[in-house]
Design a protein around this motif. Structure first.
Motif, short mmCIF file in Angstrom:
data_model
loop_
_atom_site.label_atom_id
_atom_site.label_comp_id
_atom_site.label_asym_id
_atom_site.label_seq_id
_atom_site.Cartn_x
_atom_site.Cartn_y
_atom_site.Cartn_z
N SER A 14 0.81 -1.21 0.00
CA SER A 14 0.00 0.00 0.00
C SER A 14 0.84 1.26 0.00
N TYR A 17 -0.77 6.35 4.27
CA TYR A 17 -2.19 6.51 4.55
C TYR A 17 -2.38 7.43 5.74
N THR A 484 -4.28 9.20 -0.18
CA THR A 484 -5.30 8.85 0.81
C THR A 484 -6.63 8.58 0.11
N SER A 487 -6.43 5.24 -1.66
CA SER A 487 -5.79 4.17 -0.88
C SER A 487 -6.52 2.85 -1.01
N LEU A 488 -7.84 2.88 -1.14
CA LEU A 488 -8.60 1.65 -1.28
C LEU A 488 -8.17 0.88 -2.53
N PHE A 491 -4.31 -0.30 -2.36
CA PHE A 491 -4.07 -1.47 -1.51
C PHE A 491 -4.50 -2.74 -2.23
N VAL A 651 -7.36 0.67 6.10
CA VAL A 651 -7.75 1.22 4.80
C VAL A 651 -9.15 0.77 4.41
N ASN A 652 -9.38 -0.53 4.46
CA ASN A 652 -10.61 -1.09 3.89
C ASN A 652 -11.82 -0.97 4.79
N MET A 655 -11.72 3.42 6.49
CA MET A 655 -12.02 4.39 5.43
C MET A 655 -13.41 4.17 4.88
#
Length: 813
Positions: A14, A17, A484, A487-488, A491, A651-652, A655
């Motif tokens: 990744s 973040y 940011t 980021s989804l 990653f 992240v997942n 976020m």
């Protein structure tokens, strides 16, 4: 808890973040029997003493002081100092019934003791609380007392010394009389800063907005009711707000009501529950004293590890946050301090120069912008849009931006590594997700605001060199903001490309032995599992709260267990990803001594090996080097593994939940409450001389006050019966907010899905095969190469800033 600025540097898959004794003699004990007492008996004894005192109150006529009700009452005889000649501030507690808005406090001719004594206040410390228990309150208060004692012990200082306590005022602001913890009130009563039966809920027909108690206390109280003599007196102002109006309103009492009277040099902000070390407050103050252009500063916020690091070792969630906080304090805060603009000074422990906070003649300025959010998170939005209301969830970020960009003044913000404070962190999944929802939404929109209005630094009064440096920081922050937002996708793409390489049918692939059979099937399952988890988390985030609660005897577990299972499965996905990356490097490296002689040529020709090595060195390598460079490597051994396992969830899950709940601009479970009207009022009547006086009921017997003090001490010696928290019903959101939320989520998800579709499509793969030279690692996607090099570049910037911070600190800059 207030937001801590945390810029994670994730591992290979990744991109960066943004989440973000000195021994004291025992005080002479109160004469009381030491027989065992049950909790009910202890509570009953306190209630009986309280009721006796209330029944024996008598009516008194009190003259108003400049039109305001101000009472000076005797404190319990047990806490009057015996070692010095006591003055009124140590023998009497002062009660003021404020009936105005905090902005009108000084205009309505209200006063405070430090103002009346004409004392020059160097430090004004505020402790904000809601319903924190006596354990958390005592943890913070006693730490503050130790810090003030340290200031009084600095005999060679021009500012501090034995009389240094007169230059410090501690202000405790409690958010709502009906919400305050009763045992915390008992601790304050033992210190002499609170008494039952004194406060009134109306004065001359006007509703009281805040009950203000003042006392210079000389005792130290523990959560078990143990009372001992303190090392020095402490000036304490206890502001008990009648209504629950959130933390911003508490700060408005501190800054706008009490600040103009106290006129401090430096303001220290603390949340109840935060525990600064013995010298931390002095270290923060010294930064302001040494650098005249410092407008704000913060210390190092660290996780309270528990006795013997028990919390870190037993709670993976706490350990991951410990690692997150530590790396922020090692890499991010030093970098921002070198630039001169720290994006957020945590409200849990930070300091501001009072002069830097003041608004201009036009009424605009840092404090005006800071308090804008107060009216946005109540019942009415006052015309503010969803973006603005989310932005003001991170009001401390807005304040930092306003100080640095304040016209023609040239303030900078500093990080003070030697000022440390420990704080509690969420240890359950629902608490963690709920806390980060506000942090992430607030920080995202506040960062967008700062990035869009970056040009304000050019009118800030900074010198030209500093403006250039700040401009570089805003560019760096803009790049961080882009990563940011995506980021989804980043990653997932890193996960997809690394695992796809492992399941490639290419005979030259490092994982060719897994290209057929069970190995390939397992990896295919994890690829599908990842997408399924994203779908499940999205559905849960749109509809369910993560908290478990109960209503009318029926349990509603929200999505607590769904989120917990998703965290575990995402962790396994990250293990697979890291294994793919690590084993790729292992198989690509030579396994003979002769092979290592030509390692340079191997790295030059093997693209996958080169990029993986650079990426890993730029993350894990700099983690280790930076931690040892700051002489704080222990979190690498106690928290690193837990952080790596939970990283995909940052992240997942966090976020996704934050973005799906943009319409929720509340601060959590706190709800507004009205006045209870159970204290009695002060009526205006004519006195014997014909003047207007106030008729109030007050305790008259000194022994009643002493007995109630002793009963409070006994009550604290018994552990309280734990009560389950009853959450207020969720506030119904406007349709407009929900539609705005939907549009933002669609844009965010659409952007990330677009990246995934493009870079995993057959068209892109064919383009790569056509334009990229075929090598042994041709399955290594160019976008993954971009991610790795971007990670390396941003990590290099962070490490350089961290190194320069240590260098400047070494030479005293």
């Amino acid at each position: 808890m207030s937001e801590v600025n945390v810029h994670n540097a994730p591992p290979v898959p990744s991109l960066p973040y943004n989440a973000y004794n000195t021994a004291q003699p025992n005080y002479p004990p109160v004469q009381q029997t030491r027989q065992p007492m049950f909790r009910e008996q202890s509570a009953g004894a306190y209630s009986a003493a309280r009721q006796k005192m209330l029944n024996r109150r008598s009516v008194r006529h009190v003259e108003l002081q400049q039109g305001n009700l101000v009472l000076d009452v005797q404190v319990p005889s047990h806490i009057v100092p015996k070692t010095m000649q006591p003055t009124d501030e140590m023998t009497k507690m002062r009660y003021t019934a404020a009936t105005c808005d905090p902005d009108d406090f000084m205009h309505q001719k209200y006063t405070l003791r430090p103002y009346l004594y004409n004392r020059q206040t160097e430090l004004f410390i505020v402790m904000t609380m809601y319903n924190e228990d006596e354990v958390l309150f005592v943890r913070t208060m006693n730490s503050v007392i130790k810090n003030i004692a340290h200031l009084c012990g600095r005999n060679r200082s021009k500012t501090w010394g034995p009389e240094g306590w007169k230059k410090v005022v501690v202000c405790v602001v409690s958010d709502g009389r009906n919400k305050v913890n009763k045992r915390t009130l008992q601790v304050l009563a033992l210190m002499g800063v609170y008494q039952e039966g004194i406060a009134k809920d109306s004065v001359g027909g006007k509703d009281v907005t805040a009950h203000i108690f003042e006392y210079t206390s000389s005792v130290v109280v523990t959560e078990r009711g143990e009372v001992s003599q303190g090392a020095c007196p402490i000036q304490i102002v206890f502001c008990l707000k009648e209504q629950n109006k959130k933390k911003l309103n508490s700060h408005r009492w501190f800054f706008n009501a009490f600040g103009p009277l106290i006129k401090p040099n430096v303001c220290i902000l603390l949340d109840v529950g935060t525990k600064p070390t013995k010298t931390s407050i002095y270290e923060l103050w010294k930064c302001f004293d040494k650098h005249s252009n410092v407008g704000g500063a913060c210390g190092e916020i660290c996780v309270e590890p528990g006795r013997g690091c028990s919390l870190i070792l037993t709670s993976p969630l706490a350990a991951s946050q410990n690692f997150e906080y530590k790396m922020s304090n090692i890499l991010d805060k030093p970098l921002e301090s070198v630039f001169g603009y720290i994006s957020v000074l945590p409200g849990a422990f930070s300091a501001y120069r009072y002069r830097a906070l003041q608004n201009g003649p036009d009424g605009k300025g840092p404090l005006a912008s800071y308090f804008k959010g107060e009216t946005m998170h109540g019942g009415g939005a006052n015309g503010a849009g969803l973006f603005e209301r989310n932005m003001y969830l991170a009001e401390d970020r807005i304040l930092c931006f306003e100080i640095v960009t304040k016209k023609r003044e040239g303030w900078i913000l500093k990080y003070v590594k030697s000022a440390k404070a420990a704080t509690d962190v969420p240890t359950t999944v629902p608490e963690f997700i709920s806390q980060r929802r506000r942090w992430l939404n607030g920080s995202l929109f506040a960062s967008i605001h700062a990035t869009v209005f970056f040009f304000r630094i050019w009118t800030s009064g900074q010198n030209f060199f500093r403006k250039i440096v700040l401009q570089i920081e805003f560019i760096y922050n803009a790049i961080q903001l882009i990563f940011t937002w995506t980021s989804l996708a980043n990653f997932y793409l890193a996960f997809f490309f690394l695992v796809s390489s492992a399941t490639s049918d290419s005979s030259n692939d490092a994982f060719h032995f897994l290209s057929n059979g069970a190995g390939k099937d397992v990896f295919e399952v994890f690829l599908k599992l990842y997408l399924s988890l994203l779908f499940v988390v999205t559905v849960c985030s749109l509809g369910n709260r993560p908290q478990a609660s109960s209503h009318d005897g029926c349990k509603d577990y929200g999505s607590k267990w769904t989120y917990s299972l998703a965290i575990i499965l995402f962790g396994f996905c990250n293990i697979i990803t890291l294994w793919c990356a690590g084993y790729t490097i292992y198989l690509a490296l030579p396994h003979t001594l002769a092979g290592w002689k030509d390692i340079g040529h191997l790295i030059e020709t093997n693209k996958a090996l080169r990029e993986l090595v650079i990426s890993i060195a730029a993350t894990y390598g700099l983690y280790f080097i930076g931690s040892f460079m700051h002489l704080e490597p222990w979190h690498m051994f106690t928290s690193f593994i837990q952080y790596m396992f939970l990283l995909p969830s940052y992240v997942n899950i966090l976020m996704m939940y934050a973005m799906c709940n943009l319409h929720d601009v509340t601060w959590g479970t706190k709800g507004d409450n009205g006045s209870a009207k159970d204290l009695g009022g002060a009526k205006k009547v004519k006195g014997e001389d014909g003047k207007d006086v106030m008729e109030v009921e007050l305790p008259t017997a000194r022994e009643d006050v002493d007995q109630l003090w002793a009963a409070a001490r006994s009550a604290l010696q018994q552990k309280p019966v734990e009560e389950k928290e009853h959450r207020d019903a969720a506030t119904k959101q406007a349709d407009h907010d929900r539609n705005s939320r939907t549009n933002v989520v669609l844009t965010w998800v659409g952007t990330n899905i677009g990246l995934i579709v493009v870079f995993t499509s057959t068209a892109f793969t064919n383009w790569v095969n056509k334009h990229v030279e075929t090598t042994s690692d041709s399955n290594f996607n160019p976008y993954l190469s971009f991610l790795f090099f971007a990670l390396a570049g941003l990590s290099a910037v962070r490490f350089t800033g961290s190194f320069l911070y240590l260098l400047f600190r070494l030479f005293g800059h």
